[in-house]
Design a protein around this motif. Sequence first.
Motif, short mmCIF file in Angstrom:
data_model
loop_
_atom_site.label_atom_id
_atom_site.label_comp_id
_atom_site.label_asym_id
_atom_site.label_seq_id
_atom_site.Cartn_x
_atom_site.Cartn_y
_atom_site.Cartn_z
N ALA A 1 -57.66 54.07 44.53
CA ALA A 1 -56.79 52.91 44.78
C ALA A 1 -55.66 52.87 43.76
CB ALA A 1 -57.59 51.63 44.74
N SER A 2 -56.00 53.16 42.51
CA SER A 2 -55.00 53.16 41.44
C SER A 2 -53.93 54.22 41.70
CB SER A 2 -55.70 53.42 40.11
OG SER A 2 -54.81 53.29 39.06
N LEU A 3 -54.37 55.38 42.19
CA LEU A 3 -53.44 56.48 42.49
C LEU A 3 -52.51 56.10 43.64
CD1 LEU A 3 -52.94 59.46 41.57
CD2 LEU A 3 -54.18 60.13 43.62
N VAL A 4 -53.07 55.42 44.66
CA VAL A 4 -52.26 54.98 45.80
C VAL A 4 -51.18 54.01 45.32
CG1 VAL A 4 -52.33 53.62 47.93
CG2 VAL A 4 -54.05 55.39 47.54
N ILE A 5 -51.56 53.07 44.44
CA ILE A 5 -50.59 52.11 43.90
C ILE A 5 -49.52 52.85 43.09
CG2 ILE A 5 -50.28 50.15 42.33
CD1 ILE A 5 -53.06 49.17 43.22
N ASP A 6 -49.95 53.84 42.28
CA ASP A 6 -49.01 54.65 41.50
C ASP A 6 -47.98 55.33 42.40
OD1 ASP A 6 -49.83 54.12 38.94
OD2 ASP A 6 -51.18 55.84 38.80
N LEU A 7 -48.47 55.93 43.48
CA LEU A 7 -47.58 56.64 44.40
C LEU A 7 -46.61 55.67 45.07
CD1 LEU A 7 -50.00 59.24 46.01
CD2 LEU A 7 -48.14 59.68 44.40
N PHE A 8 -47.13 54.48 45.44
CA PHE A 8 -46.29 53.47 46.07
C PHE A 8 -45.21 53.00 45.10
CE2 PHE A 8 -45.44 49.09 47.57
CZ PHE A 8 -44.97 49.42 48.83
N LEU B 1 -41.22 53.21 45.40
CA LEU B 1 -40.38 52.02 45.18
C LEU B 1 -39.25 52.33 44.22
CD1 LEU B 1 -42.59 48.83 44.73
CD2 LEU B 1 -40.73 49.16 46.34
N LEU B 2 -39.60 53.00 43.11
CA LEU B 2 -38.62 53.36 42.09
C LEU B 2 -37.53 54.25 42.69
CD1 LEU B 2 -38.53 52.56 39.11
CD2 LEU B 2 -39.42 54.81 38.57
N ALA B 3 -37.98 55.23 43.50
CA ALA B 3 -37.02 56.14 44.14
C ALA B 3 -36.10 55.36 45.06
CB ALA B 3 -37.78 57.22 44.92
N LEU B 4 -36.66 54.40 45.81
CA LEU B 4 -35.88 53.58 46.73
C LEU B 4 -34.86 52.72 45.98
CD1 LEU B 4 -35.55 52.75 49.72
CD2 LEU B 4 -37.18 50.91 49.29
N ILE B 5 -35.31 52.11 44.86
CA ILE B 5 -34.43 51.26 44.05
C ILE B 5 -33.25 52.09 43.52
CG2 ILE B 5 -34.25 49.94 41.90
CD1 ILE B 5 -37.26 49.16 42.39
N LEU B 6 -33.57 53.28 42.97
CA LEU B 6 -32.52 54.15 42.44
C LEU B 6 -31.58 54.61 43.54
CD1 LEU B 6 -34.33 56.35 39.77
CD2 LEU B 6 -32.37 54.83 39.43
N PHE B 7 -32.16 55.02 44.68
CA PHE B 7 -31.36 55.49 45.81
C PHE B 7 -30.38 54.41 46.26
CE2 PHE B 7 -30.91 55.31 50.46
CZ PHE B 7 -30.14 56.45 50.64
N ARG B 8 -30.90 53.14 46.38
CA ARG B 8 -30.05 52.05 46.86
C ARG B 8 -28.95 51.72 45.85
NH1 ARG B 8 -31.11 47.31 48.16
NH2 ARG B 8 -29.90 47.27 50.05
N SER B 9 -29.31 51.72 44.54
CA SER B 9 -28.33 51.38 43.50
C SER B 9 -27.21 52.41 43.42
CB SER B 9 -28.98 51.29 42.14
OG SER B 9 -30.02 50.38 42.16
N LEU B 10 -27.58 53.68 43.55
CA LEU B 10 -26.59 54.75 43.35
C LEU B 10 -25.91 55.17 44.64
CD1 LEU B 10 -28.63 56.91 40.81
CD2 LEU B 10 -26.96 55.13 40.33
#
Length: 138
Positions: A44-51, A55-64
């Motif tokens: 479960a912890s790994l699934v949250i990490d991957l999510f 999320l981080l990739a999405l935030i960076l993608f949207r900002s840039l």
Amino acid sequence: MRQLMKRLAIFMQGRYGTDTLNNFLCVLFFVLWIVNIFVFNTTASLVIDLFQLALLALILFRSLSRNITKRSAENRKFLPIYNSVKSWFKLTWNKFRDRKDFRYLKCPICKAQLRVKNKKGMHTVRCPRCGSEFDKKI
Ligand SMILES: [Zn+2]
């Protein structure tokens, strides 16, 4: 430091930057971080990490992103959902805060939220938005 800020400003030129949707995703990211502290199941912890990574990739993608039109359209779709959830929390909080002195009623015509004094008995309530009157027993 000023040189660095100048370089960053040049780098961000023509890029989307941040908006309400990105701020929400950032908050979600940190909430998941805190939640993950209390998750002891490795899978479960790994699934949250991957999510979180996604999320981080999405935030960076949207900002840039340079596709400002598309990013604003996403934000415009997100805003009504965000605002309705936010106003629900605000109303619930206000009801809790005023629970001793006021009652919250819904206008039967225009569905506006009305706040009336918490006095026992029959009341005639006039809606300030649509002007209709209705009786309510408290
Ligand atoms: Zn009304």
